[in-house]
Design a protein around this motif. Structure first.
Motif, PDB file in Angstrom:
ATOM      1  N   ARG A  27       0.834  -1.207   0.000  1.00 39.49           N
ATOM      2  CA  ARG A  27       0.000   0.000   0.000  1.00 39.49           C
ATOM      3  C   ARG A  27       0.864   1.251   0.000  1.00 39.49           C
ATOM      4  O   ARG A  27       0.642   2.177  -0.791  1.00 39.49           O
ATOM      5  N   ALA A  28       1.845   1.291   0.922  1.00 41.41           N
ATOM      6  CA  ALA A  28       2.729   2.452   0.981  1.00 41.41           C
ATOM      7  C   ALA A  28       3.467   2.645  -0.335  1.00 41.41           C
ATOM      8  O   ALA A  28       3.622   3.777  -0.815  1.00 41.41           O
ATOM      9  N   PHE A  29       3.909   1.532  -0.930  1.00 48.22           N
ATOM     10  CA  PHE A  29       4.633   1.618  -2.197  1.00 48.22           C
ATOM     11  C   PHE A  29       3.739   2.163  -3.313  1.00 48.22           C
ATOM     12  O   PHE A  29       4.113   3.097  -4.023  1.00 48.22           O
ATOM     13  N   VAL A  30       2.545   1.593  -3.465  1.00 45.10           N
ATOM     14  CA  VAL A  30       1.667   1.975  -4.573  1.00 45.10           C
ATOM     15  C   VAL A  30       1.256   3.437  -4.450  1.00 45.10           C
ATOM     16  O   VAL A  30       1.340   4.209  -5.425  1.00 45.10           O
ATOM     17  N   ILE A  31       0.820   3.844  -3.258  1.00 42.15           N
ATOM     18  CA  ILE A  31       0.355   5.216  -3.081  1.00 42.15           C
ATOM     19  C   ILE A  31       1.505   6.201  -3.285  1.00 42.15           C
ATOM     20  O   ILE A  31       1.372   7.219  -3.973  1.00 42.15           O
ATOM     21  N   ASN A  32       2.654   5.877  -2.688  1.00 38.17           N
ATOM     22  CA  ASN A  32       3.796   6.776  -2.831  1.00 38.17           C
ATOM     23  C   ASN A  32       4.284   6.842  -4.273  1.00 38.17           C
ATOM     24  O   ASN A  32       4.640   7.895  -4.783  1.00 38.17           O
ATOM     25  N   LYS A  33       4.290   5.685  -4.945  1.00 36.56           N
ATOM     26  CA  LYS A  33       4.728   5.641  -6.333  1.00 36.56           C
ATOM     27  C   LYS A  33       3.802   6.468  -7.221  1.00 36.56           C
ATOM     28  O   LYS A  33       4.268   7.236  -8.080  1.00 36.56           O
ATOM     29  N   PHE A 169      -8.246  -1.437  -0.285  1.00 40.91           N
ATOM     30  CA  PHE A 169      -9.220  -0.377  -0.560  1.00 40.91           C
ATOM     31  C   PHE A 169      -8.535   0.973  -0.744  1.00 40.91           C
ATOM     32  O   PHE A 169      -8.898   1.762  -1.624  1.00 40.91           O
ATOM     33  N   GLN A 170      -7.528   1.273   0.076  1.00 36.93           N
ATOM     34  CA  GLN A 170      -6.833   2.553  -0.029  1.00 36.93           C
ATOM     35  C   GLN A 170      -6.060   2.666  -1.339  1.00 36.93           C
ATOM     36  O   GLN A 170      -6.078   3.716  -1.992  1.00 36.93           O
ATOM     37  N   VAL A 174      -6.987   5.551  -4.228  1.00 34.59           N
ATOM     38  CA  VAL A 174      -6.030   6.542  -4.702  1.00 34.59           C
ATOM     39  C   VAL A 174      -5.778   6.378  -6.196  1.00 34.59           C
ATOM     40  O   VAL A 174      -5.750   7.361  -6.954  1.00 34.59           O
ATOM     41  N   ALA A 175      -5.596   5.138  -6.644  1.00 38.94           N
ATOM     42  CA  ALA A 175      -5.315   4.897  -8.063  1.00 38.94           C
ATOM     43  C   ALA A 175      -6.480   5.350  -8.942  1.00 38.94           C
ATOM     44  O   ALA A 175      -6.283   6.025  -9.964  1.00 38.94           O
ATOM     45  N   PHE A 176      -7.701   5.006  -8.542  1.00 35.51           N
ATOM     46  CA  PHE A 176      -8.876   5.347  -9.354  1.00 35.51           C
ATOM     47  C   PHE A 176      -9.030   6.856  -9.505  1.00 35.51           C
ATOM     48  O   PHE A 176      -9.196   7.373 -10.622  1.00 35.51           O
ATOM     49  N   GLN A 192      -9.146   8.487   1.532  1.00 37.91           N
ATOM     50  CA  GLN A 192      -8.762   7.153   1.094  1.00 37.91           C
ATOM     51  C   GLN A 192      -9.228   6.025   2.012  1.00 37.91           C
ATOM     52  O   GLN A 192      -9.269   4.864   1.595  1.00 37.91           O
ATOM     53  N   SER A 193      -9.573   6.321   3.267  1.00 38.12           N
ATOM     54  CA  SER A 193      -9.922   5.259   4.228  1.00 38.12           C
ATOM     55  C   SER A 193     -11.419   5.037   4.395  1.00 38.12           C
ATOM     56  O   SER A 193     -11.833   4.215   5.220  1.00 38.12           O
ATOM     57  N   ILE A 194     -12.270   5.724   3.632  1.00 31.32           N
ATOM     58  CA  ILE A 194     -13.707   5.674   3.877  1.00 31.32           C
ATOM     59  C   ILE A 194     -14.272   4.261   3.687  1.00 31.32           C
ATOM     60  O   ILE A 194     -14.970   3.724   4.558  1.00 31.32           O
ATOM     61  N   VAL A 195     -13.992   3.636   2.547  1.00 30.50           N
ATOM     62  CA  VAL A 195     -14.500   2.283   2.298  1.00 30.50           C
ATOM     63  C   VAL A 195     -13.888   1.300   3.289  1.00 30.50           C
ATOM     64  O   VAL A 195     -14.568   0.403   3.810  1.00 30.50           O
ATOM     65  N   ALA A 196     -12.612   1.460   3.580  1.00 33.16           N
ATOM     66  CA  ALA A 196     -11.926   0.576   4.528  1.00 33.16           C
ATOM     67  C   ALA A 196     -12.563   0.653   5.909  1.00 33.16           C
ATOM     68  O   ALA A 196     -12.671  -0.366   6.617  1.00 33.16           O
ATOM     69  N   GLY A 197     -12.996   1.840   6.329  1.00 32.29           N
ATOM     70  CA  GLY A 197     -13.626   1.996   7.632  1.00 32.29           C
ATOM     71  C   GLY A 197     -14.926   1.232   7.735  1.00 32.29           C
ATOM     72  O   GLY A 197     -15.215   0.597   8.763  1.00 32.29           O
ATOM     73  N   ILE A 198     -15.737   1.275   6.687  1.00 30.65           N
ATOM     74  CA  ILE A 198     -17.007   0.533   6.680  1.00 30.65           C
ATOM     75  C   ILE A 198     -16.750  -0.964   6.772  1.00 30.65           C
ATOM     76  O   ILE A 198     -17.391  -1.693   7.544  1.00 30.65           O
TER      77      ILE A 198
END
Length: 425
Positions: A27-33, A169-170, A174-176, A192-198
């Motif tokens: 996750r950290a890699f994809v978002i940061n990349k 989900f995050q 972010v990608a979308f 980014q955390s809204i769907v993950a929270g549900i």
């Protein structure tokens, strides 16, 4: 034989959390990349500033009691009456804090000079991102609390499910929105955390962590939470503030492109941190939160500590020799100079991971004053070291300050843990 079984169990837990570690790192890699590809260094630095604001908001709204949710749940899981009282007290404290945080954030949104705090970002986009961050922070806190409770209950599979799903989900969120351009970059990060929270709330409720159960509890236990709140809030507020100071100082002295390069180096450290935070939360905190003798503590803690130090050392060596490739993979060609500053930063990462292990002990034993003195001192040392380091070593200054700060913190924590007093012989 007992020692062999204990060692085998430690290794199983260590590698059993590997899937979570993998997804957190991914996750950290994809978002940061994605951010590094879409943004130039100066804009990347502004995103870092905004993420520090969100970190402060998440800390104040949740009272930074994640370790408390793990530790107090682990301590009371065999007594449902006490457990529900603990959960109710934690939930009510978090609710009050969230309301206050949202009110302050709304005022900040329209009163602060956003054009100066986020150079190059239109004030309207910054205001929208702050408002979007309110439900985003609530969702992030739900993920954190639900996963912490599952950890405290010993439901490692559900803890892993929440962590892995949240990462997926995050990344997708972010990608979308980055590729479609339907939200600004800051608003994407904020939500980014809204769907993950549900999802996390549903998983936790099926395991017994539901509002319907503990809101009806006759107990409302809040006292034990305060130590965890103080130990969590102070570092989670002061650390982002120090990072914002360091980033602004680099931007003012060396330019915002240089601040973006430093941000890239520090984000690589965050990748490093995400690998070990998941492992340490499962291996150490639940195991040393209960009452035990000094001898029992040594048998539980030091084998884990030795393995973590050895694993960290190998990891740092591997990153050192592959740092050019790491920068190319995790960031982009624009950030290639970051590889030149990584060796000293990696030394700081090595001591940082050891300090985290030792810090967990102070948190579990509720050594509030001692923990805060070391934590605040470490952050002030980093800020002061950066101020001096930039003038002496320019761009290398913040990395020297980071390594020195983590070395001093490691030594201070090692001495403190060794001198801990135990209620039992």
């Amino acid at each position: 034989m007992a020692e062999l079984d204990r060692s085998s169990k430690i290794w199983r837990l260590f590698f059993g959390s590997g899937s979570v570690t993998l997804f957190n790192t991914l996750r950290a890699f994809v978002i940061n990349k994605l951010l590094a590809v879409f943004l130039p260094p100066a804009a990347f630095a502004c995103v870092g500033q905004f993420m520090n604001w969100m970190s402060i908001g998440q800390a104040t709204s949740s009272l930074a009691m994640q370790n408390g949710w793990v530790s107090l749940t682990a301590q009371n899981k065999d007594n449902l009456r006490n457990l529900y009282g603990i959960w109710r007290g934690g939930f009510r404290l978090t609710t009050f804090a969230t309301v206050i945080t949202c009110a302050l954030a709304a005022i900040f949104c329209f009163a602060a000079p956003l054009e100066k705090l986020l150079p190059g970002v239109h004030p309207r986009l910054a205001q929208a991102a702050i408002l979007f961050a309110l439900p985003g922070m609530l969702a992030a806190n739900i993920v954190t609390i639900c996963s912490a409770v599952m950890n405290g209950l010993g439901l490692v599979k559900r803890w892993a499910l929440i962590q892995i799903a949240a990462s997926l989900f995050q990344m997708l969120w972010v990608a979308f929105f980055l590729y479609t351009g339907r939200l600004s970059v800051l608003s994407i990060i904020a939500t980014q955390s809204i769907v993950a929270g549900i999802f996390a709330a549903r998983v936790a409720s099926r395991a017994g962590f539901s509002l319907a159960k503990f809101r009806q509890s006759v107990l409302d236990t809040r006292g034990p939470w305060m130590s965890y709140a103080v130990m969590g809030l102070v570092p989670m507020i002061i650390a982002p503030l120090v990072l914002m100071f360091v980033r602004s100082l680099i931007g003012a002295e060396l330019g915002w492109n240089a601040a973006g390069i430093w941000q890239g180096v520090y984000k690589i450290s965050d990748f490093f941190a995400s690998i070990f935070s998941a492992i340490l939360g499962v291996l150490i905190l639940p195991r040393i939160s209960r009452e035990m003798t000094r001898e029992a503590f040594r048998k539980e803690f030091y084998p884990i500590f030795a393995r973590m130090v050895g694993f960290t050392l190998l990891f740092c060596i591997a990153l050192y020799f592959g740092r050019g490739l790491v920068v190319a993979i995790l960031l982009s060609g624009t950030y290639a100079p970051a590889a030149d500053y990584m060796p000293v930063q990696l030394l700081g990462d090595f001591f940082r991971s050891g300090a985290w292990c030792l810090g967990m002990v102070l948190i579990a034993r509720r050594e509030t004053k001692l923990f805060l003195v070391i934590e605040v001192g470490a952050n002030l040392l980093f800020a002061g070291g950066t101020f001096v380091g930039i003038r002496l070593f320019e761009m290398h200054g913040p990395m020297f300050a980071y390594a020195f700060e983590n070395f001093v913190t490691f030594v201070a924590l090692a001495v403190s843990v060794r001198r801990l007093k135990w209620n039992t012989p």
